[in-house]
Design an enzyme around this catalytic site. Structure first.
Site, PDB file in Angstrom:
ATOM      1  N   GLU A  53    -138.041 -43.253 -37.912  1.00  0.00           N
ATOM      2  CA  GLU A  53    -139.210 -43.173 -38.800  1.00  0.00           C
ATOM      3  C   GLU A  53    -140.428 -42.617 -38.065  1.00  0.00           C
ATOM      4  OE1 GLU A  53    -138.532 -47.401 -40.035  1.00  0.00           O
ATOM      5  OE2 GLU A  53    -138.983 -46.545 -42.004  1.00  0.00           O
ATOM      6  N   GLU A  76    -131.010 -50.237 -40.658  1.00  0.00           N
ATOM      7  CA  GLU A  76    -131.676 -51.383 -41.292  1.00  0.00           C
ATOM      8  C   GLU A  76    -130.795 -52.112 -42.294  1.00  0.00           C
ATOM      9  OE1 GLU A  76    -133.081 -48.470 -40.718  1.00  0.00           O
ATOM     10  OE2 GLU A  76    -135.135 -48.731 -40.000  1.00  0.00           O
TER      11      GLU A  76
HETATM   12  N1  T1G Z   1    -134.625 -54.739 -30.680  1.00  0.00           N
HETATM   13  C1  T1G Z   1    -134.524 -55.596 -29.654  1.00  0.00           C
HETATM   14  N2  T1G Z   1    -133.534 -55.555 -28.748  1.00  0.00           N
HETATM   15  C2  T1G Z   1    -132.612 -54.603 -28.895  1.00  0.00           C
HETATM   16  C3  T1G Z   1    -132.645 -53.680 -29.955  1.00  0.00           C
HETATM   17  C4  T1G Z   1    -133.721 -53.760 -30.874  1.00  0.00           C
HETATM   18  N3  T1G Z   1    -133.850 -52.930 -31.897  1.00  0.00           N
HETATM   19  N4  T1G Z   1    -131.580 -52.852 -29.841  1.00  0.00           N
HETATM   20  C5  T1G Z   1    -130.919 -53.246 -28.756  1.00  0.00           C
HETATM   21  N5  T1G Z   1    -131.532 -54.300 -28.184  1.00  0.00           N
HETATM   22  C6  T1G Z   1    -131.144 -54.992 -26.956  1.00  0.00           C
HETATM   23  C7  T1G Z   1    -129.787 -55.658 -27.058  1.00  0.00           C
HETATM   24  O1  T1G Z   1    -129.904 -56.944 -27.645  1.00  0.00           O
HETATM   25  C8  T1G Z   1    -129.356 -55.704 -25.622  1.00  0.00           C
HETATM   26  O2  T1G Z   1    -130.055 -56.766 -25.019  1.00  0.00           O
HETATM   27  C9  T1G Z   1    -129.915 -54.424 -25.045  1.00  0.00           C
HETATM   28  O3  T1G Z   1    -130.972 -54.026 -25.943  1.00  0.00           O
HETATM   29  C10 T1G Z   1    -128.913 -53.294 -24.936  1.00  0.00           C
HETATM   30  O4  T1G Z   1    -128.274 -53.119 -26.198  1.00  0.00           O
HETATM   31  C11 T1G Z   1    -139.394 -50.906 -39.404  1.00  0.00           C
HETATM   32  C12 T1G Z   1    -137.336 -52.791 -39.329  1.00  0.00           C
HETATM   33  C13 T1G Z   1    -129.631 -48.812 -29.259  1.00  0.00           C
HETATM   34  C14 T1G Z   1    -127.347 -47.966 -29.849  1.00  0.00           C
HETATM   35  O5  T1G Z   1    -130.674 -51.702 -35.486  1.00  0.00           O
HETATM   36  O6  T1G Z   1    -127.691 -50.012 -32.213  1.00  0.00           O
HETATM   37  O7  T1G Z   1    -136.313 -50.389 -37.004  1.00  0.00           O
HETATM   38  O8  T1G Z   1    -128.211 -58.316 -24.563  1.00  0.00           O
HETATM   39  O9  T1G Z   1    -125.957 -53.741 -25.459  1.00  0.00           O
HETATM   40  O10 T1G Z   1    -124.422 -50.437 -26.424  1.00  0.00           O
HETATM   41  O11 T1G Z   1    -137.629 -49.801 -40.434  1.00  0.00           O
HETATM   42  O12 T1G Z   1    -128.361 -51.489 -29.156  1.00  0.00           O
HETATM   43  O13 T1G Z   1    -129.067 -56.776 -22.781  1.00  0.00           O
HETATM   44  O14 T1G Z   1    -130.486 -58.674 -23.579  1.00  0.00           O
HETATM   45  O15 T1G Z   1    -126.402 -52.771 -27.743  1.00  0.00           O
HETATM   46  O16 T1G Z   1    -126.126 -49.007 -25.178  1.00  0.00           O
HETATM   47  C15 T1G Z   1    -133.169 -50.794 -36.233  1.00  0.00           C
HETATM   48  C16 T1G Z   1    -129.876 -51.636 -32.834  1.00  0.00           C
HETATM   49  C17 T1G Z   1    -134.101 -51.948 -36.092  1.00  0.00           C
HETATM   50  C18 T1G Z   1    -130.724 -50.567 -33.378  1.00  0.00           C
HETATM   51  C19 T1G Z   1    -127.773 -49.226 -27.692  1.00  0.00           C
HETATM   52  N6  T1G Z   1    -132.530 -50.548 -34.978  1.00  0.00           N
HETATM   53  N7  T1G Z   1    -129.392 -51.301 -31.507  1.00  0.00           N
HETATM   54  O17 T1G Z   1    -126.439 -49.653 -27.572  1.00  0.00           O
HETATM   55  O18 T1G Z   1    -126.645 -51.343 -25.652  1.00  0.00           O
HETATM   56  S1  T1G Z   1    -134.841 -52.325 -37.624  1.00  0.00           S
HETATM   57  C20 T1G Z   1    -131.303 -51.001 -34.694  1.00  0.00           C
HETATM   58  C21 T1G Z   1    -128.306 -50.557 -31.298  1.00  0.00           C
HETATM   59  C22 T1G Z   1    -136.130 -51.262 -37.792  1.00  0.00           C
HETATM   60  C23 T1G Z   1    -138.002 -50.407 -39.229  1.00  0.00           C
HETATM   61  C24 T1G Z   1    -136.978 -51.440 -38.972  1.00  0.00           C
HETATM   62  C25 T1G Z   1    -127.806 -50.438 -29.891  1.00  0.00           C
HETATM   63  C26 T1G Z   1    -128.153 -49.100 -29.198  1.00  0.00           C
HETATM   64  P1  T1G Z   1    -129.408 -57.701 -23.910  1.00  0.00           P
HETATM   65  P2  T1G Z   1    -126.728 -52.807 -26.307  1.00  0.00           P
HETATM   66  P3  T1G Z   1    -125.841 -50.057 -26.160  1.00  0.00           P
END
Ligand code: T1G
Ligand code: NAD
Length: 668
Positions: A105, A125
């Site tokens: 976004e 999301e």
């Molecule tokens: N927020 C906080 N922590 C996150 C995170 C996030 N969005 N994404 C990953 N982590 C942490 C995860 O818990 C782990 O922590 C570490 O990062 C490595 O992740 C307004 C509301 C990016 C493809 O849904 O898909 O935006 O366990 O082991 O395999 O509209 O993480 O090491 O402490 O998964 O290399 C939308 C979710 C949010 C993305 C990387 N975003 N993340 O994968 O590593 S909603 C997501 C992923 C939003 C707006 C809205 C994957 C990755 P720890 P990992 P990876």
């Protein structure tokens, strides 16, 4: 320590680096620093282009999920995007790695987007029970049109740079380091070689048909978020401000829904289970593997290992089964290529990595053996004795047993520290769950190796202790018994399945039993000294489910219809007059039984935390993600109510938690 946003100036180009490890989540610190930076740079007459890029693994992986459920802190992401879009100075974004959710976004609000070849885009999301709430539902349709935006936003499907370019969501693909491309592209804007525009000022071409199709599909789903996603995208026909206001209202509705809490719980469950007491141990190096037994499980496990680039020696005494398994493995690898899970060279290497043998002497030099012979303790002990005599020192000896006592299997060897349970689920190359079963003498580094292996296989490993059925199958046995009880009280098996499938389970318990084989279920009951009159009667008739074409259902290929011949068997088994059940009653009884067994497993220390139990059911047993897992469900129900439902049988640990005013989640 530098903050999450740093600016470097190069002539008239300001390079803004976003750095918030590990994934550049748009935390409060990052948002506020970015807004401040943008205000400063926009007011600076020396600066004529602002170029954003991410440091580390990606651009921005989205909002910081850890902030969900806490009081929101300004500036919120929608405001950050508006500040960006309204900058008089052109702002461009250089996108690499994960550019997801709020990260996408932010990019859409910039005035031009350049991606590196490996960039990954998407709106995850909806998988978290929400919708893109920072203008994504308004800006994506302005760039890509309604139909593709609806598809991406309601499914969460991730796309690569090529597809994003085709859809018009990005403007260009360039290869190089993000900081260098940022400078090059900044200069391209100055030279008039890269056009910029304000996304929010673009129009959305109407497409009523796409909206209607998406609306009716979303309305049919048990999920709360998809329909809100569609309504938000529909609002993109309005002027930007009005559309953003609608998006915000719908976003807030999603945020307040119980499904959102459950889905986020599921997101963190996948990661939380990796935190184990053995985390500090050094895993053993696994370069070569052996699999013993080429039946259903052995061949699937072999594919999983080969797909991860590990060579496999597959041992199977029966020549016909060995040949059939080899054939099956080659086809499974082709299938993995077709599904995009394996590259063509990867598949070539995998094929070359397979060796077969008729005797376990072929396993003398491998680093890890996974045994998948028949479920028979005497046989497994005999096999482990032979492995002990054959395998090199330091090799890990794993069993895929579903129920048997691994301490007794380990005791057949002189090296119980090297013995562990690696419990895969069928089909082993597809199911994500791996139960790592830690026996009494298993060495910490062997446990750690099991977890490292799971990561390599892209599976979710959950630590379990030894008991009959470990975490997953033990819970399954309990809910199977509850489903049988419901039928004896008056529900039909098909009503039970329909109720649970409507609640979001992939398959109801009777359909699952038919698929797994009713004879397998009966063998388990016999071992535990249990009976199930209806299932046993079906088995007496040789009706074992799908494999015989007949069980609770009549099976033709993949389709199933209720088997009417089951009804008289049920009538004969009932001792009390049948009563009717609503789907809600069925679901509640089933989930209560599941959570009750979970609590017992927790009390016995078989699972480390409630979230481990939830992960097992989510990743191995088709538990609906939007219910978060049985332990999360019990918390949502309220521990007091849950304990009341269990009557006198609630484990002490629950009573204690309730007394202290805490929830199961507090044990995570
Ligand atoms: N927020 C906080 N922590 C996150 C995170 C996030 N969005 N994404 C990953 N982590 C942490 C995860 O818990 C782990 O922590 C570490 O990062 C490595 O992740 C307004 C509301 C990016 C493809 O849904 O898909 O935006 O366990 O082991 O395999 O509209 O993480 O090491 O402490 O998964 O290399 C939308 C979710 C949010 C993305 C990387 N975003 N993340 O994968 O590593 S909603 C997501 C992923 C939003 C707006 C809205 C994957 C990755 P720890 P990992 P990876
Ligand atoms: P299966 O009957 O399909 O295969 C077992 C294979 O082992 C047969 O091909 C048999 O010839 C071979 N075998 C027997 N003795 C052997 C020996 N001494 N050396 C080498 N091979 C030998 O069984 P399966 O369904 O693959 O189950 C195997 C194990 O996995 C069992 O312990 C089972 O409980 C467990 N398991 C099964 C499932 C499932 O869904 N089928 C799921 C998880 C775990």
């Amino acid at each position: 320590m530098p903050g999450p946003v740093t600016t470097t100036r190069s002539g008239q180009v300001a390079l803004v680096a976003l750095d918030n490890p590990p994934v550049n989540a748009a935390s409060h610190a990052l948002r506020s620093a970015l807004v401040e930076t943008l205000h400063t740079l926009d007011a600076d007459p020396q600066i004529r282009v602002i170029a954003l890029y991410g440091v580390g693994r990606g651009f921005i992986a989205g909002a910081d999920i850890r902030e969900f459920g806490k009081p929101p802190r300004d500036p919120l992401l929608p405001e950050v995007c508006l500040v960006l879009e309204r900058c008089a100075t052109p702002v461009i974004s250089v996108l690499h790695g994960a550019t997801l959710g709020g990260g996408f976004e932010v990019a859409l609000a910039t005035h031009a987007r350049v991606a590196l070849p490996g960039a990954l885009f998407g709106f995850p999301e909806v998988t978290l029970g929400i919708l893109p709430g920072a203008g994504g539902t308004q800006r994506a349709p302005r760039l890509a049109g309604l139909a593709p935006s609806l598809e991406l936003i309601t499914t969460g499907r991730r796309i690569g740079a090529e597809e994003a370019l085709e859809l018009g969501l990005i403007d260009r693909i360039c290869d190089g380091a993000p900081a260098e491309i940022a400078l090059q592209m900044g200069e391209a804007v100055l030279a008039g070689d890269l056009a910029t525009r304000v996304t929010g000022a673009c129009d959305v071409p109407p497409d009523q048909a796409a909206l209607e199709a998406a609306r009716s599909k979303a309305a049919a789903s048990p999920l709360f978020a998809p329909l809100r996603c569609v309504e938000a995208v529909a609002a993109s026909a309005l002027p930007l401000d009005a559309g953003l206001a609608q998006e915000r209202a719908l976003f807030n509705d999603c945020m307040a829904s119980p499904q959102r809490a459950a889905l986020i719980r599921a997101f963190f469950a996948e990661r939380a289970v990796a935190k184990i007491p053995e985390a500090e141990a050094t895993p053993r190096d696994i370069q070569s593997t052996g699999v013993l037994g080429a039946g259903t499980m052995g061949r699937g496990i072999a594919v999983a290992l080969l797909m991860a680039g590990l060579p496999v020696t597959l041992v199977e005494p029966k020549p016909a089964i060995r040949a059939e398994a080899e054939d099956w493995i080659m086809r499974a690898l082709d299938g993995a290529v077709a599904r995009g899970k394996l590259s063509t060279p990867g598949a070539e290497a995998a094929r070359a990595g397979l060796r077969t043998a008729d005797d376990l002497s072929a396993l003398a030099e491998v680093d890890l053996v996974i045994e998948a012979v028949f479920e028979d303790l005497d046989l497994k002990q005999e096999v482990f004795r032979a492995l002990d005599a054959t395998c090199k020192a330091g090799a890990i000896l794993a069993t895929n047993t579903s129920y048997l006592d691994i301490d007794r299997i380990a005791a057949a060897t002189a090296r119980p520290a090297d013995v562990i349970g690696l419990h895969f689920f069928s089909p082993a190359h597809i199911m994500r769950l791996l139960e790592v079963v830690v026996a009494r003498d298993t060495a910490p580094e062997v446990v750690r190796t099991g977890f490292a292996l799971a990561k390599r296989l892209r599976k979710v490993a959950v630590r379990a202790g030894v008991c009959d059925g470990f975490i997953g199958n033990r819970m399954l046995a309990r809910v199977r018994a509850e489903a049988d009880a419901l039928v004896l009280e008056g529900a039909t098996p098909w009503e039970v399945d329909a109720a649970l499938e409507a609640a979001g389970f992939a398959m109801g318990p009777f359909a699952v039993s038919d698929l797994a084989g009713l004879d397998i279920g009966q063998a388990g009951r016999q071992r535990r000294g249990e009976v199930a009159p209806v299932s046993d009667a079906l088995c007496d008739r040789g009706w074992f489910g799908r494999k015989t074409g007949r069980g609770y259902y009549l099976h033709k290929g993949k389709s199933r219809v209720p088997n009417p011949d089951v009804t008289p068997l049920i009538d004969a088994a009932r001792h009390t007059p049948p009563r009717s059940f609503t789907p809600e009653e069925i679901t509640t009884r089933y989930l209560t039984a599941m959570a009750a067994e979970g609590a017992q497993i927790l009390a016995e220390g078989i699972a480390l935390r409630p979230i481990d139990i939830d992960a097992v059911t989510l990743f191995g047993y088709g538990f609906p993600r939007h219910l978060g897992g049985p332990m999360h469900w019990a918390d949502e129900l309220g521990l007091g109510t849950f304990i009341d439902r269990l009557g006198g049988s609630a484990p002490e640990i629950l009573q204690q938690l309730h007394l202290e005013g805490r929830s199961l989640a507090d044990l995570n």
